[in-house]
Design an enzyme around this catalytic site. Structure first.
Site, PDB file in Angstrom:
ATOM      1  N   SER A  26       0.629  -1.162   0.036  1.00  0.00           N
ATOM      2  CA  SER A  26      -0.100  -0.101  -0.091  1.00  0.00           C
ATOM      3  C   SER A  26       0.918   1.195   0.136  1.00  0.00           C
ATOM      4  O   SER A  26       0.368   2.165  -0.675  1.00  0.00           O
ATOM      5  CB  SER A  26      -0.998  -0.019   1.228  1.00  0.00           C
ATOM      6  OG  SER A  26      -1.934  -0.943   1.001  1.00  0.00           O
ATOM      7  N   THR A  71      -4.684  -3.238   8.528  1.00  0.00           N
ATOM      8  CA  THR A  71      -4.834  -4.515   8.054  1.00  0.00           C
ATOM      9  C   THR A  71      -4.429  -5.605   9.280  1.00  0.00           C
ATOM     10  O   THR A  71      -4.594  -5.422  10.129  1.00  0.00           O
ATOM     11  CB  THR A  71      -3.609  -4.482   6.890  1.00  0.00           C
ATOM     12  OG1 THR A  71      -3.751  -5.878   6.161  1.00  0.00           O
ATOM     13  CG2 THR A  71      -2.199  -4.392   7.395  1.00  0.00           C
ATOM     14  N   LYS A  75      -8.232  -5.741  11.750  1.00  0.00           N
ATOM     15  CA  LYS A  75      -9.595  -5.076  10.990  1.00  0.00           C
ATOM     16  C   LYS A  75     -10.625  -5.170  12.073  1.00  0.00           C
ATOM     17  O   LYS A  75     -11.493  -4.412  11.979  1.00  0.00           O
ATOM     18  CB  LYS A  75      -9.640  -5.787   9.565  1.00  0.00           C
ATOM     19  CG  LYS A  75      -8.839  -5.722   8.758  1.00  0.00           C
ATOM     20  CD  LYS A  75      -8.920  -6.350   7.397  1.00  0.00           C
ATOM     21  CE  LYS A  75      -8.145  -6.095   6.179  1.00  0.00           C
ATOM     22  NZ  LYS A  75      -8.490  -6.115   5.328  1.00  0.00           N
ATOM     23  N   ASN A  96     -11.345  -1.533   7.118  1.00  0.00           N
ATOM     24  CA  ASN A  96      -9.839  -1.722   6.460  1.00  0.00           C
ATOM     25  C   ASN A  96      -9.353  -0.069   6.093  1.00  0.00           C
ATOM     26  O   ASN A  96      -8.200   0.292   5.748  1.00  0.00           O
ATOM     27  CB  ASN A  96      -9.832  -2.187   5.068  1.00  0.00           C
ATOM     28  CG  ASN A  96     -10.391  -1.647   4.078  1.00  0.00           C
ATOM     29  OD1 ASN A  96     -11.297  -1.077   4.175  1.00  0.00           O
ATOM     30  ND2 ASN A  96      -9.795  -1.974   2.806  1.00  0.00           N
ATOM     31  N   ASP A 111     -12.726  -3.274   1.050  1.00  0.00           N
ATOM     32  CA  ASP A 111     -12.654  -4.625   0.595  1.00  0.00           C
ATOM     33  C   ASP A 111     -13.797  -4.846  -0.265  1.00  0.00           C
ATOM     34  O   ASP A 111     -13.732  -5.758  -1.310  1.00  0.00           O
ATOM     35  CB  ASP A 111     -12.194  -5.535   1.558  1.00  0.00           C
ATOM     36  CG  ASP A 111     -10.785  -5.420   2.149  1.00  0.00           C
ATOM     37  OD1 ASP A 111      -9.846  -5.052   1.421  1.00  0.00           O
ATOM     38  OD2 ASP A 111     -10.450  -5.824   3.405  1.00  0.00           O
ATOM     39  N   GLY A 135     -13.393 -20.465   1.418  1.00  0.00           N
ATOM     40  CA  GLY A 135     -12.830 -19.721   2.632  1.00  0.00           C
ATOM     41  C   GLY A 135     -13.872 -19.151   3.392  1.00  0.00           C
ATOM     42  O   GLY A 135     -14.639 -18.847   2.889  1.00  0.00           O
ATOM     43  N   ALA A 136     -13.580 -18.841   4.743  1.00  0.00           N
ATOM     44  CA  ALA A 136     -14.473 -18.349   5.778  1.00  0.00           C
ATOM     45  C   ALA A 136     -13.594 -17.385   6.424  1.00  0.00           C
ATOM     46  O   ALA A 136     -14.054 -17.143   7.710  1.00  0.00           O
ATOM     47  CB  ALA A 136     -15.145 -19.338   6.613  1.00  0.00           C
ATOM     48  N   ASN A 158     -15.637 -24.097   3.313  1.00  0.00           N
ATOM     49  CA  ASN A 158     -14.296 -23.926   4.124  1.00  0.00           C
ATOM     50  C   ASN A 158     -13.806 -25.175   4.705  1.00  0.00           C
ATOM     51  O   ASN A 158     -14.533 -26.214   4.756  1.00  0.00           O
ATOM     52  CB  ASN A 158     -14.563 -23.057   5.134  1.00  0.00           C
ATOM     53  CG  ASN A 158     -13.467 -22.437   5.739  1.00  0.00           C
ATOM     54  OD1 ASN A 158     -12.530 -22.011   5.254  1.00  0.00           O
ATOM     55  ND2 ASN A 158     -13.255 -22.335   7.157  1.00  0.00           N
ATOM     56  N   ARG A 159     -12.476 -25.074   4.819  1.00  0.00           N
ATOM     57  CA  ARG A 159     -11.732 -26.412   5.389  1.00  0.00           C
ATOM     58  C   ARG A 159     -12.608 -26.495   6.665  1.00  0.00           C
ATOM     59  O   ARG A 159     -12.712 -27.764   7.073  1.00  0.00           O
ATOM     60  CB  ARG A 159     -10.568 -25.977   5.522  1.00  0.00           C
ATOM     61  CG  ARG A 159      -9.529 -27.183   6.361  1.00  0.00           C
ATOM     62  CD  ARG A 159      -8.111 -26.723   6.262  1.00  0.00           C
ATOM     63  NE  ARG A 159      -7.764 -25.730   7.077  1.00  0.00           N
ATOM     64  CZ  ARG A 159      -6.701 -25.063   7.255  1.00  0.00           C
ATOM     65  NH1 ARG A 159      -5.514 -26.006   6.748  1.00  0.00           N
ATOM     66  NH2 ARG A 159      -6.596 -24.262   7.920  1.00  0.00           N
ATOM     67  N   THR A 160     -12.798 -25.554   7.526  1.00  0.00           N
ATOM     68  CA  THR A 160     -13.449 -25.562   9.073  1.00  0.00           C
ATOM     69  C   THR A 160     -14.881 -25.343   8.855  1.00  0.00           C
ATOM     70  O   THR A 160     -14.999 -24.040   8.699  1.00  0.00           O
ATOM     71  CB  THR A 160     -12.484 -24.993   9.985  1.00  0.00           C
ATOM     72  OG1 THR A 160     -11.313 -25.006   9.850  1.00  0.00           O
ATOM     73  CG2 THR A 160     -13.061 -25.076  11.405  1.00  0.00           C
TER      74      THR A 160
HETATM   75  N1  NAP Z   1      -6.544  -9.032  -3.171  1.00  0.00           N
HETATM   76  C1  NAP Z   1      -6.941  -8.484  -2.046  1.00  0.00           C
HETATM   77  O1  NAP Z   1      -7.198  -7.255  -1.928  1.00  0.00           O
HETATM   78  C2  NAP Z   1      -6.688  -9.562  -0.785  1.00  0.00           C
HETATM   79  C3  NAP Z   1      -7.470  -8.661   0.437  1.00  0.00           C
HETATM   80  C4  NAP Z   1      -7.400  -9.546   1.727  1.00  0.00           C
HETATM   81  C5  NAP Z   1      -7.116 -10.781   1.667  1.00  0.00           C
HETATM   82  N2  NAP Z   1      -6.431 -11.285   0.412  1.00  0.00           N
HETATM   83  C6  NAP Z   1      -5.656 -12.603   0.369  1.00  0.00           C
HETATM   84  O2  NAP Z   1      -6.593 -13.623   0.579  1.00  0.00           O
HETATM   85  C7  NAP Z   1      -6.135 -14.671   1.500  1.00  0.00           C
HETATM   86  C8  NAP Z   1      -6.892 -14.844   2.914  1.00  0.00           C
HETATM   87  O3  NAP Z   1      -6.659 -13.735   3.659  1.00  0.00           O
HETATM   88  P1  NAP Z   1      -7.630 -13.765   4.963  1.00  0.00           P
HETATM   89  O4  NAP Z   1      -7.234 -12.529   5.612  1.00  0.00           O
HETATM   90  O5  NAP Z   1      -8.805 -13.885   4.615  1.00  0.00           O
HETATM   91  O6  NAP Z   1      -7.020 -14.748   5.875  1.00  0.00           O
HETATM   92  P2  NAP Z   1      -7.684 -15.567   7.037  1.00  0.00           P
HETATM   93  O7  NAP Z   1      -8.739 -15.017   7.565  1.00  0.00           O
HETATM   94  O8  NAP Z   1      -6.565 -16.254   8.215  1.00  0.00           O
HETATM   95  O9  NAP Z   1      -8.440 -17.016   6.380  1.00  0.00           O
HETATM   96  C9  NAP Z   1      -7.706 -17.815   5.836  1.00  0.00           C
HETATM   97  C10 NAP Z   1      -8.521 -18.839   4.969  1.00  0.00           C
HETATM   98  O10 NAP Z   1      -7.856 -19.815   4.359  1.00  0.00           O
HETATM   99  C11 NAP Z   1      -8.077 -21.067   4.625  1.00  0.00           C
HETATM  100  N3  NAP Z   1      -6.958 -21.885   4.769  1.00  0.00           N
HETATM  101  C12 NAP Z   1      -5.714 -21.678   5.234  1.00  0.00           C
HETATM  102  N4  NAP Z   1      -4.895 -22.972   5.076  1.00  0.00           N
HETATM  103  C13 NAP Z   1      -5.449 -23.923   4.323  1.00  0.00           C
HETATM  104  C14 NAP Z   1      -5.458 -25.111   3.708  1.00  0.00           C
HETATM  105  N5  NAP Z   1      -4.076 -25.547   3.624  1.00  0.00           N
HETATM  106  N6  NAP Z   1      -6.496 -25.616   3.033  1.00  0.00           N
HETATM  107  C15 NAP Z   1      -7.496 -25.253   3.077  1.00  0.00           C
HETATM  108  N7  NAP Z   1      -8.081 -23.881   3.307  1.00  0.00           N
HETATM  109  C16 NAP Z   1      -6.795 -23.272   3.926  1.00  0.00           C
HETATM  110  C17 NAP Z   1      -8.598 -20.910   6.121  1.00  0.00           C
HETATM  111  O11 NAP Z   1      -9.552 -22.012   6.550  1.00  0.00           O
HETATM  112  P3  NAP Z   1      -9.758 -22.669   8.039  1.00  0.00           P
HETATM  113  O12 NAP Z   1     -10.718 -21.906   8.343  1.00  0.00           O
HETATM  114  O13 NAP Z   1     -10.007 -23.916   7.801  1.00  0.00           O
HETATM  115  O14 NAP Z   1      -8.425 -22.235   8.734  1.00  0.00           O
HETATM  116  C18 NAP Z   1      -9.489 -19.805   5.940  1.00  0.00           C
HETATM  117  O15 NAP Z   1     -10.730 -19.816   5.594  1.00  0.00           O
HETATM  118  C19 NAP Z   1      -4.459 -14.222   1.608  1.00  0.00           C
HETATM  119  O16 NAP Z   1      -3.584 -14.667   0.748  1.00  0.00           O
HETATM  120  C20 NAP Z   1      -4.468 -12.510   1.502  1.00  0.00           C
HETATM  121  O17 NAP Z   1      -3.191 -12.255   0.955  1.00  0.00           O
HETATM  122  C21 NAP Z   1      -6.192 -10.370  -0.615  1.00  0.00           C
END
Ligand code: NAP
Length: 287
Positions: A26, A71, A75, A96, A111, A135-136, A158-160
């Site tokens: 950013s 971030t 958040k 954010n 976002d 994802g969740a 979601n995995r969980t």
């Molecule tokens: N492009 C953008 O503007 C933007 C904005 C925000 C985030 N992102 C990207 O989005 C991604 C997630 O960010 P977040 O903030 O949402 O993270 P977070 O809150 O930590 O959530 C992570 C998610 O990934 C799942 N996960 C992690 N490891 C896994 C695996 N091995 N197999 C299956 N599922 C798995 C988790 O599942 P469980 O619940 O089962 O643990 C959860 O649903 C990151 O890569 C981040 O850089 C991008």
């Protein structure tokens, strides 16, 4: 390349509060935008540990910052410390973007808008369409809210499972579209959802560096060629999921675009000026 700015007594300050924060793109993105528009503004990374968050937010007001981005991991808690929230920030339960307005902190969640601008740019229809969100976590909440509020029916895988169910429960009734939770490991449910869906959004961290060869979906799962696939992971830009989807004829959208549009909306909130989106895109890609 690091972004530098010429700081004077008149320089207006914004920044990003995170822990860690050194990796954030950013500062490069916003400082490039300020330079492009000739604005005497500077965007600084602010490393704030969780126990200092409240003091840091009060500090923004005391120090005369115009606002800040927030971030990971702040958040959700930052949302509870704002004086007012936009409807999107309130529904998502996370901010954010902060704006200091007459010594009060207003919180927004760009976002949500960033995702919607990205999909609008790609002319992706959402009204009465089916979407599958993987994802969740934090970014899933904003994505599911954005899609369902725009009239899409959303399946959250979601995995969980309990986390997906909690997300669905917390947004159900606050959004226009119907929400369903399924386990990411339930292959028949995933296949059925993919057959109905016109949009797939990955919000898991699977596929990001240092695991660029991983995919959140089994690679032999059939992806219909009519599907549009958006991966929020932006490092690498071309994730395994996007590569597999493109190979099957699907339209793909990079997560970097969402990052830039959420930043563009923050920029416009602080400066009142139209954001130079392509300048921000080049700076974010280079950073
Ligand atoms: N492009 C953008 O503007 C933007 C904005 C925000 C985030 N992102 C990207 O989005 C991604 C997630 O960010 P977040 O903030 O949402 O993270 P977070 O809150 O930590 O959530 C992570 C998610 O990934 C799942 N996960 C992690 N490891 C896994 C695996 N091995 N197999 C299956 N599922 C798995 C988790 O599942 P469980 O619940 O089962 O643990 C959860 O649903 C990151 O890569 C981040 O850089 C991008």
């Amino acid at each position: 390349m690091t972004a530098s700015c010429d700081i004077r007594g008149t320089t207006r300050l914004v920044g990003v509060i995170g822990d860690p924060v050194a990796h954030s793109r950013s500062p490069a993105m916003h400082n490039a935008a300020f330079r492009a528009l000739g604005l005497d503004w500077c965007y600084v990374p602010l490393h704030v540990a969780p126990h200092s968050l409240e003091a840091a937010l009060r500090g923004l007001v005391a120090l005369g910052f115009v606002g800040a981005n927030v971030t990971i991991p702040h958040k959700e808690r930052a949302a509870t410390l704002c004086d007012e929230l936009t409807p999107a920030a309130e529904a998502v339960g996370a901010v954010n973007t902060l704006a200091v307005q007459e010594a009060r902190l207003a919180g927004d969640n760009t976002d949500v808008g960033g995702l919607l601008l990205t999909l609008a740019e790609a002319r992706v229809e959402l009204e009465r369409q089916e979407a599958l969100v993987l994802g969740a976590g934090g970014s899933a909440r904003a994505a599911v809210y954005a899609l369902a509020q725009s009239g899409a029916q959303v399946t959250v895988a979601n995995r969980t499972l309990a986390r997906a169910e909690a997300l669905v429960r917390s947004l159900q009734g606050r959004v226009r579209g119907r929400l369903v939770a399924i386990p990411l490991a339930d292959r028949p449910a995933l296949e059925a959802s993919l057959q109905r869906a016109t949009l797939l959004v990955n919000t898991t961290s699977v596929g990001m560096e240092p695991g660029p060869d991983e995919s959140p979906l089994p690679v032999d799962l059939p992806l219909p060629p009519e599907l549009t696939v958006l991966d929020l992971v932006y490092a690498p830009r071309q994730t395994r999921l996007l590569r597999e989807a493109a190979a099957r004829g699907c339209r793909t959208i990079e997560g970097l675009r969402v990052l830039v549009y959420q930043g563009a909306l923050s920029f416009e909130c602080w400066t009142g000026r139209a954001a130079p989106v392509e300048v921000m895109m080049s700076a974010a890609a280079e950073a």
